[in-house]
Design a protein around this motif. Sequence first.
Motif, short mmCIF file in Angstrom:
data_model
loop_
_atom_site.label_atom_id
_atom_site.label_comp_id
_atom_site.label_asym_id
_atom_site.label_seq_id
_atom_site.Cartn_x
_atom_site.Cartn_y
_atom_site.Cartn_z
N ASP A 99 7.12 27.56 -52.08
CA ASP A 99 7.03 26.27 -51.12
C ASP A 99 5.86 25.35 -51.30
OD1 ASP A 99 9.28 27.46 -49.93
OD2 ASP A 99 8.54 27.76 -48.58
N ALA A 100 6.44 24.15 -51.31
CA ALA A 100 5.14 23.17 -51.76
C ALA A 100 4.90 22.50 -50.36
CB ALA A 100 5.04 21.98 -52.92
N VAL A 101 3.80 22.27 -50.09
CA VAL A 101 3.21 21.03 -48.79
C VAL A 101 3.00 19.97 -48.70
CG1 VAL A 101 2.28 21.66 -47.15
CG2 VAL A 101 2.88 24.08 -47.82
N LEU A 102 3.62 18.95 -48.24
CA LEU A 102 3.08 18.08 -48.44
C LEU A 102 2.72 17.29 -46.74
CD1 LEU A 102 3.37 14.85 -49.70
CD2 LEU A 102 5.69 14.72 -48.53
N ALA A 103 1.51 17.35 -46.86
CA ALA A 103 0.44 17.05 -45.83
C ALA A 103 0.31 15.93 -44.93
CB ALA A 103 -0.78 17.54 -45.78
N LEU A 104 0.48 15.03 -44.25
CA LEU A 104 0.02 13.60 -43.45
C LEU A 104 -1.18 13.68 -42.78
CD1 LEU A 104 2.70 13.80 -45.07
CD2 LEU A 104 3.38 11.18 -43.59
N SER A 105 -2.12 12.90 -42.83
CA SER A 105 -3.51 12.87 -42.39
C SER A 105 -3.80 11.37 -42.31
CB SER A 105 -3.87 13.60 -42.09
OG SER A 105 -5.21 14.03 -40.95
N ASN A 106 -4.00 10.66 -41.64
CA ASN A 106 -4.53 8.63 -42.18
C ASN A 106 -6.02 9.57 -42.51
OD1 ASN A 106 -4.58 6.18 -42.45
ND2 ASN A 106 -5.64 5.56 -40.47
N SER A 107 -5.99 9.97 -41.37
CA SER A 107 -8.41 10.33 -41.36
C SER A 107 -8.60 11.12 -42.48
CB SER A 107 -8.55 10.91 -39.69
OG SER A 107 -8.11 12.28 -40.00
N GLY A 108 -7.13 12.22 -42.88
CA GLY A 108 -7.66 13.60 -43.68
C GLY A 108 -8.46 14.60 -42.99
N GLU A 109 -9.04 14.37 -41.88
CA GLU A 109 -9.67 15.33 -40.87
C GLU A 109 -8.96 16.08 -39.53
OE1 GLU A 109 -12.55 16.18 -42.10
OE2 GLU A 109 -12.22 14.45 -44.09
N THR A 110 -7.46 15.97 -39.71
CA THR A 110 -7.09 16.49 -38.41
C THR A 110 -7.12 18.15 -38.95
OG1 THR A 110 -5.44 14.85 -38.87
CG2 THR A 110 -4.23 16.39 -37.60
N ASP A 111 -7.98 18.49 -37.55
CA ASP A 111 -7.95 19.88 -37.14
C ASP A 111 -7.30 20.70 -37.66
OD1 ASP A 111 -10.65 19.26 -36.44
OD2 ASP A 111 -10.16 19.71 -34.87
N GLU A 112 -5.60 20.60 -36.84
CA GLU A 112 -4.76 21.00 -37.02
C GLU A 112 -3.94 21.37 -38.64
OE1 GLU A 112 -4.28 19.66 -32.86
OE2 GLU A 112 -5.17 18.82 -35.02
N LEU A 113 -4.46 20.43 -39.39
CA LEU A 113 -3.79 20.68 -40.58
C LEU A 113 -5.31 21.49 -41.78
CD1 LEU A 113 -2.71 17.01 -41.84
CD2 LEU A 113 -1.37 19.32 -41.34
N LEU A 114 -6.25 21.19 -41.21
CA LEU A 114 -7.82 21.79 -42.34
C LEU A 114 -7.79 23.12 -41.86
CD1 LEU A 114 -9.97 19.68 -41.70
CD2 LEU A 114 -8.43 19.20 -43.57
N MET A 115 -7.21 24.17 -40.36
CA MET A 115 -7.40 24.80 -40.11
C MET A 115 -6.47 25.43 -41.22
SD MET A 115 -6.74 27.23 -36.80
CE MET A 115 -4.21 26.13 -36.92
N LEU A 116 -4.82 25.41 -41.43
CA LEU A 116 -3.88 25.81 -42.26
C LEU A 116 -4.46 26.07 -43.92
CD1 LEU A 116 -0.79 24.27 -41.12
CD2 LEU A 116 -1.90 25.39 -40.62
N LEU A 117 -5.09 26.08 -44.43
CA LEU A 117 -5.74 25.39 -45.52
C LEU A 117 -6.42 26.58 -46.05
CD1 LEU A 117 -7.54 21.78 -45.88
CD2 LEU A 117 -4.75 22.45 -46.48
N PRO A 118 -6.78 27.50 -45.59
CA PRO A 118 -7.30 28.63 -46.51
C PRO A 118 -6.29 29.59 -46.64
CG PRO A 118 -8.79 28.19 -44.73
CD PRO A 118 -7.54 27.00 -44.93
N VAL A 119 -5.12 30.00 -45.18
CA VAL A 119 -4.21 30.24 -45.02
C VAL A 119 -3.03 29.98 -46.91
CG1 VAL A 119 -1.83 31.32 -44.38
CG2 VAL A 119 -3.94 31.16 -43.32
N LEU A 120 -2.87 29.17 -47.18
CA LEU A 120 -1.81 28.03 -48.19
C LEU A 120 -3.08 28.19 -49.06
CD1 LEU A 120 -0.87 24.71 -46.38
CD2 LEU A 120 -0.20 26.68 -46.74
N LYS A 121 -3.84 28.35 -49.10
CA LYS A 121 -4.30 28.70 -51.22
C LYS A 121 -4.26 29.65 -51.26
CE LYS A 121 -7.55 24.77 -50.99
NZ LYS A 121 -7.39 24.76 -52.51
N ARG A 122 -5.00 30.64 -49.90
CA ARG A 122 -4.49 32.26 -50.51
C ARG A 122 -2.57 33.02 -50.86
NH1 ARG A 122 -7.66 33.92 -46.14
NH2 ARG A 122 -5.68 33.63 -44.57
N GLN A 123 -2.04 31.76 -50.29
CA GLN A 123 -1.01 31.83 -50.31
C GLN A 123 -0.15 31.71 -51.48
OE1 GLN A 123 2.62 33.12 -48.05
NE2 GLN A 123 2.49 30.26 -47.63
#
Length: 331
Positions: A99-123
Amino acid sequence: MPSERAPAADFDFAASGRRVLATEVRGLEAIAARIDGAFSDACRLLLACRGRVVCTGMGKSGHVARKIAATLASTGTPAFYMHPGEAGHGDLGMVTDVDAVLALSNSGETDELLMLLPVLKRQGNALVAMTGRPDSTLAREANIHLDVGVPAEACPLDLAPTASTTAALALGDALAVALLEARGFTSEDFARSHPAGALGRRLLLHITDVMHAGDEVPRVRETATLSEALVEMSRKRLGMTAVVDGDGRLLGLYTDGDLRRTLDDATVDLRGTPISNVMTRMPKTIGADALAVEAAQLMEAHKINALLVLDGERRVVGALNIHDLLRARVV
């Protein structure tokens, strides 16, 4: 507590509305000017995705992400929305490594999104980010970043997400339509994902889905009398009867309209006149493999209310009238 102060009686609501729209137009113009190589790269990445596009975002960005997912899915790009907060509590299991991920955040610093990044990168998931800050963490960590920053929010306090969410939504539409065009997605494809909608009914329903068949089809032999034909019309209640030969091939048609014209002719014996003397010999017909909407167009063009359905050898295999099309919501 919000202020309970009433607005001034002379407040110019129309001017306020025009200012909001003008601000949002400027935001759209700003992102239109930035549609470049990054946008094309994002389209290529999503087009090559072997899985689904997982759209995610929090708050207002989440609402926009949900709508983008719906638009993608309905235009040929499999997609769904994933709440980033719920993703951290098990929903991340919905995301596969293709799957590909399309992530939206105006600030680019949304904690809930940033928390997912390591898992998505490992996958190994490809990440496209849409933010208003190219220097943000989410923008830097993404494979492709799309800048949806706007000059100003339409909110006079520059706080409530307004122009920024409109910009993100519009860029999502741009992605979906560009992918649609690249795929060669057609109106028939669109109908298949919208079977309950008006377009789906118009493009997917065939004559065989709405016609009467078998014993429900009114028909008499060419040797029948007019009175026998009228009995058949009354029994089958379609306002007509086919006149066929011994092999079931169409010879003519007799309708309620023909009956009214017959009644005006005092020389016609309603009981003994052969139906072949008063039938219409070359009636409008339609093939069984045609779309139901074609029947509606044929009826409208020739100002008729019923049609016989023929096979390739001109045998009568069905019949339908305008009421059948109305019940199917084709017209």
